[in-house]
Design a protein around this motif. Structure first.
Motif, PDB file in Angstrom:
ATOM      1  N   TRP A 226       5.547 -42.697  -3.526  1.00  0.00           N
ATOM      2  CA  TRP A 226       4.564 -42.495  -2.476  1.00  0.00           C
ATOM      3  C   TRP A 226       4.626 -43.594  -1.429  1.00  0.00           C
ATOM      4  O   TRP A 226       4.399 -43.336  -0.230  1.00  0.00           O
ATOM      5  N   LYS A 227       4.957 -44.800  -1.840  1.00  0.00           N
ATOM      6  CA  LYS A 227       5.102 -45.878  -0.859  1.00  0.00           C
ATOM      7  C   LYS A 227       6.215 -45.561   0.123  1.00  0.00           C
ATOM      8  O   LYS A 227       6.068 -45.752   1.343  1.00  0.00           O
ATOM      9  N   ALA A 228       7.329 -45.040  -0.393  1.00  0.00           N
ATOM     10  CA  ALA A 228       8.441 -44.666   0.483  1.00  0.00           C
ATOM     11  C   ALA A 228       8.086 -43.469   1.349  1.00  0.00           C
ATOM     12  O   ALA A 228       8.500 -43.376   2.513  1.00  0.00           O
ATOM     13  N   GLU A 229       7.310 -42.552   0.795  1.00  0.00           N
ATOM     14  CA  GLU A 229       6.981 -41.320   1.514  1.00  0.00           C
ATOM     15  C   GLU A 229       6.133 -41.598   2.759  1.00  0.00           C
ATOM     16  O   GLU A 229       6.264 -40.909   3.774  1.00  0.00           O
ATOM     17  N   VAL A 230       5.253 -42.580   2.694  1.00  0.00           N
ATOM     18  CA  VAL A 230       4.376 -42.849   3.837  1.00  0.00           C
ATOM     19  C   VAL A 230       4.861 -44.021   4.685  1.00  0.00           C
ATOM     20  O   VAL A 230       4.194 -44.386   5.670  1.00  0.00           O
ATOM     21  N   ALA A 231       5.998 -44.598   4.348  1.00  0.00           N
ATOM     22  CA  ALA A 231       6.526 -45.707   5.137  1.00  0.00           C
ATOM     23  C   ALA A 231       6.788 -45.241   6.572  1.00  0.00           C
ATOM     24  O   ALA A 231       7.349 -44.174   6.804  1.00  0.00           O
ATOM     25  N   GLY A 232       6.376 -46.034   7.520  1.00  0.00           N
ATOM     26  CA  GLY A 232       6.574 -45.675   8.910  1.00  0.00           C
ATOM     27  C   GLY A 232       5.822 -44.434   9.329  1.00  0.00           C
ATOM     28  O   GLY A 232       6.272 -43.680  10.205  1.00  0.00           O
ATOM     29  N   ALA A 233       4.684 -44.204   8.706  1.00  0.00           N
ATOM     30  CA  ALA A 233       3.908 -42.996   8.987  1.00  0.00           C
ATOM     31  C   ALA A 233       3.462 -42.957  10.443  1.00  0.00           C
ATOM     32  O   ALA A 233       3.260 -44.000  11.076  1.00  0.00           O
ATOM     33  N   PRO A 234       3.310 -41.765  10.998  1.00  0.00           N
ATOM     34  CA  PRO A 234       2.868 -41.649  12.384  1.00  0.00           C
ATOM     35  C   PRO A 234       1.424 -42.110  12.522  1.00  0.00           C
ATOM     36  O   PRO A 234       0.678 -42.155  11.533  1.00  0.00           O
TER      37      PRO A 234
END
Length: 455
Positions: A226-234
């Protein structure tokens, strides 16, 4: 214990008993703790000045047969006594943060049950809103309020033979209850006299297993995913007024309906992409919010029941999990391409769906009642088959409470006649014309997507 041993223990001096106690290993008793979901709800409660926002508020209409309200009240009381979550209150150290709160399970905590009469839906809905707007005393409870109302005839007296039916109004704070729990309550009320109540596994067992899972290898893998999934989130979606620290989460809704042809078309289009109807509708929501926000990279919240592990099906409490879904690769921008991308994103997250959404590390912080999410998507078909309670048909009616849990919530409810839904918005952030424009684009995009689903 043998009589001889009892006699020998009784003969010991106080000093000898104290020495024995010192030599017996003491197993420390763990104090109950808030789950991550409960901690977020507690902090959200403080954020809005203790205003009831995260509240389950359901209106059930009972028609077609007379209903014994005494029996309903008895079943509600028994349900509360059986499920520890509904006998739980929350003691605070006064600091106002989730870290300083302790759940307290009480031996008895009767709900507030009131008896009244309602002339029709408008009166029942008004009473439910009144119950939902009243502040909760989280330290003393009760956190469940139920109103049982007889229907009234034109002259104001009781309706004959149950012609006007009855009303069941249920208001509960989310700290101890979720939508699935409401279905369990209805199951108990619908139970026939020749069957016994189902087992009532304690919420504390779920909380313990959740903590154990977080400490396991699977829990660490989920946190990394989940940390990777939301990295650099808009960034969050744009608002009409700036986000601040004082929103009270006042809300309003723009409601919409779509015909069966549209619902069937979206389901058929999703099936061609080996996806579910939920994924098809999620793709439509993505398109509408991407258009509104001006970028295809959209981070939306979605809901999971949190009951995929053994033994959780019959647990009453707040098990609901709000997880992010990152939608960013729209391909050629077609509905089919968005559906495929949404399918990929949701399936990848399923393996880690038990991880509490509140613990997901993120780079962006959204001011409000959720640290990560400003917009969520709801697709709900729970209980769509209906029930009978004491021979009466039970129909749950949706209710706009005048609050907004998130900046934007887009909800779709499928049914045999099509789909209905609403866009709920925070009125301190959005103007009504903006909300209407988003809802209208959603319905227009749904109609367009359905055209490709019939073919």
């Amino acid at each position: 214990m043998s009589a001889d041993l009892v006699a020998r223990l009784a003969a010991l001096t106080p000093e000898q008993r104290a020495l024995i106690r010192q030599r017996i290993p003491q197993v420390p008793r763990k104090q109950p703790q808030l789950t991550p979901g409960q901690r977020r709800l507690w902090e959200a409660h403080r954020w809005v000045g203790d205003r009831p926002v995260d509240v389950v508020c359901q209106v059930v209409r009972l028609t077609g047969a007379p209903v014994g309200l005494d029996l309903l009240a008895e079943r509600v009381l028994g349900f509360v006594q059986a499920h520890e979550a509904l006998r739980t209150t929350f003691e605070s150290d006064g600091e106002g943060t989730g870290d300083g709160v302790r759940p307290v399970v009480r031996p008895r905590l009767p709900p507030r049950v009131v008896r009244t009469r309602c002339a029709g839906a408008d009166e029942a809905h008004a009473l439910a809103r009144e119950l939902a707007a009243e502040p909760f005393d989280l330290a003393n409870g009760p956190l469940l309020r139920v109103a049982l109302a007889e229907g009234t005839a034109a002259g104001g007296g009781p309706a004959e033979d149950g012609a006007d039916g009855a009303w069941l109004l249920v208001v509960v704070h989310n700290l101890v209850f979720d939508a699935w729990s409401f279905e369990l309550l209805l199951d108990e009320l619908a139970r026939t006299a020749d069957t016994g109540p189902v087992a009532a596994p304690p919420f504390s067992g779920f909380a313990h297993e959740q903590r154990r899972l977080l400490e396991s290898a699977a829990g660490r893998a989920a946190a990394a995913y989940w940390k990777a999934e939301v990295a650099g989130a808009p960034p969050p979606l744009p608002t009409d007024r700036p986000r601040g620290s004082g929103t009270g989460r006042s809300g309003a809704r723009v409601e919409f309906t779509l015909p069966r042809a549209v619902a069937d078309g979206i389901a058929a289009a999703a099936q061609r992409e080996a996806a579910t109807a939920y994924t098809g509708w999620l793709a439509v929501a993505w398109a509408a919010l991407a258009e509104y926000g001006g970028r295809d990279d959209v981070l939306l919240g979605t809901f999971t029941a949190g009951r995929d592990r053994p033994g959780t099906t019959d647990v009453v409490g707040y098990l609901l999990n709000v997880l992010p879904v990152r939608l960013r690769d729209a391909g050629d921008g077609s509905h089919a391409a968005r559906t495929r991308a949404a399918r990929t994103a949701t399936r990848a997250g399923l393996a880690h769906a038990a991880h509490p959404g509140e613990l997901i590390a993120e780079e962006r912080r959204v001011p409000g009642t959720h640290p990560l999410l400003d917009a969520v998507f709801v697709f709900d078909n729970l209980g769509e088959g209906g029930r009978e309670i004491q021979g009466a048909r039970a129909v749950t009616e949706d209710l706009d409470k005048g609050t907004a849990r998130y900046d934007l919530t887009l909800a779709v409810y499928p049914g045999p006649d099509g789909a209905r839904g609403w866009l709920e918005y925070d009125t301190e952030l959005y103007e009504a014309p903006t909300a209407r424009r988003i809802a209208e684009r959603f319905t227009a995009l749904a109609e367009k997507a359905a055209e490709g689903g019939h073919g």
